[in-house]
Design an enzyme around this catalytic site. Sequence first.
Site, short mmCIF file in Angstrom:
data_model
loop_
_atom_site.label_atom_id
_atom_site.label_comp_id
_atom_site.label_asym_id
_atom_site.label_seq_id
_atom_site.Cartn_x
_atom_site.Cartn_y
_atom_site.Cartn_z
NE ARG A 25 -4.14 -1.81 0.28
CZ ARG A 25 -4.20 -3.10 -0.07
NH1 ARG A 25 -3.17 -3.69 -0.65
NH2 ARG A 25 -5.31 -3.79 0.12
CB SER A 82 -8.68 -1.90 4.20
OG SER A 82 -8.96 -3.16 3.67
CD GLU A 101 -5.98 0.78 2.57
OE1 GLU A 101 -6.71 1.13 1.63
OE2 GLU A 101 -5.31 -0.27 2.54
#
Length: 338
Positions: free
Chosen positions: A164, A238, A334
């Site tokens: 990520r 997420s 994130e």
Amino acid sequence: MVIYQNISLKPYNTFGIDVKASQFVTVKTVEEVQVLCTAFNLAERKKLVLGGGSNLLLTQDFDGMAVQIDLKGMDKIKEDDDFVWIKAMSGEAWHNLVMFSVNNAWYGLENLSLIPGCVGAAPMQNIGAYGAEIKDTFEELFAVEIESGKLVKFTNAECKFGYRESIFKNEVKDKYIIVSVTFKLQKQGKLNVQYGAIQETLHAKGIVSPSIKDVSDAVIAIRSAKLPDPKVLGNSGSFFKNPEINASDYELLKAKFPTIPGYPLPNNLVKVPAGWLIEYCGFKGRRIGNTGAHKDQALVLVNYGEATGNEIYAMAMLIQETVKNTFGITITPEVNII
Ligand code: EPU
């Protein structure tokens, strides 16, 4: 190119947060991006580049220029006996690109089916799911340097992809606008069906030798069953990254919490699923006001309707603090918080 004033960003973020941008512009070509950078002096302005808005939590009105990227098109630009090279413009929906590759039976993107967002945002955080990441098939991208308006190429190595992560979230953050991305896909390939949920889904359908489309359909089924559709329930996938901790710390935690899952990584690290930590702390399906952690996937925070960005942010901080107090692990968002 028209610059609008005081525009609601609600349609442009998948959390569905209703804040206003003081200026709003849509760009449809590389040339328009370049003009915006030079003639409109974008480098000197406060700016927010919007792709699909699927990885974004807006906590306040944006006192600057929101730039909606609407560059469209995708083409096969090259091929040889083994590979095809597909160039997609940054405003294309990610899933359209995946479907284009699946329908042509080109290998490499099928595990990334149904990820929200657009092509230009994908390299920013090296999107990944079910054992694949875009770095595995990424060839190169073109981006406009905001300061100069010049078109610059970035190779796979130059993007410095990680979990990520990419150079666009770090060293050159806010310095470039990605305008196109090229992927190198295989004509004959091997499917990646190692991920347990994919195997189970294929098995349940009685599929022994899956096609690219079978794998894509399996991923679509898994995601649809577990992850809320942002059009129905605002969310940004997420919310946190899965933390990576030292193997020795993991062993200590395992002694205290015997069921804690962990996936070994190189360098003596272990990846722990943040969803499990959050669920253990009792947040899964728990609602506070207009927000909460989703009932089927605790890593996903949702907007039940009228949540403000600050309400969701406060929930995220409560979860972060509780996980820290329980396990000594700091989970980091994130999602881009503005
Ligand atoms: N788990 C729980 N409770 C939960 C959720 C997860 O216990 O509520 C545990 C289970 O042990 C499960 C494990 O976490 O086996 C892994 O769960 P899952 O397969 O759903 O994956 P994840 O680690 O929670 C990551 C990505 C997802 C991606 C899936 C599938 C991150 C931050 N998220 O989630 O990506 O779809 O793997 O590969 O790495 C996204 O980035 O927006 C996203 C959805």
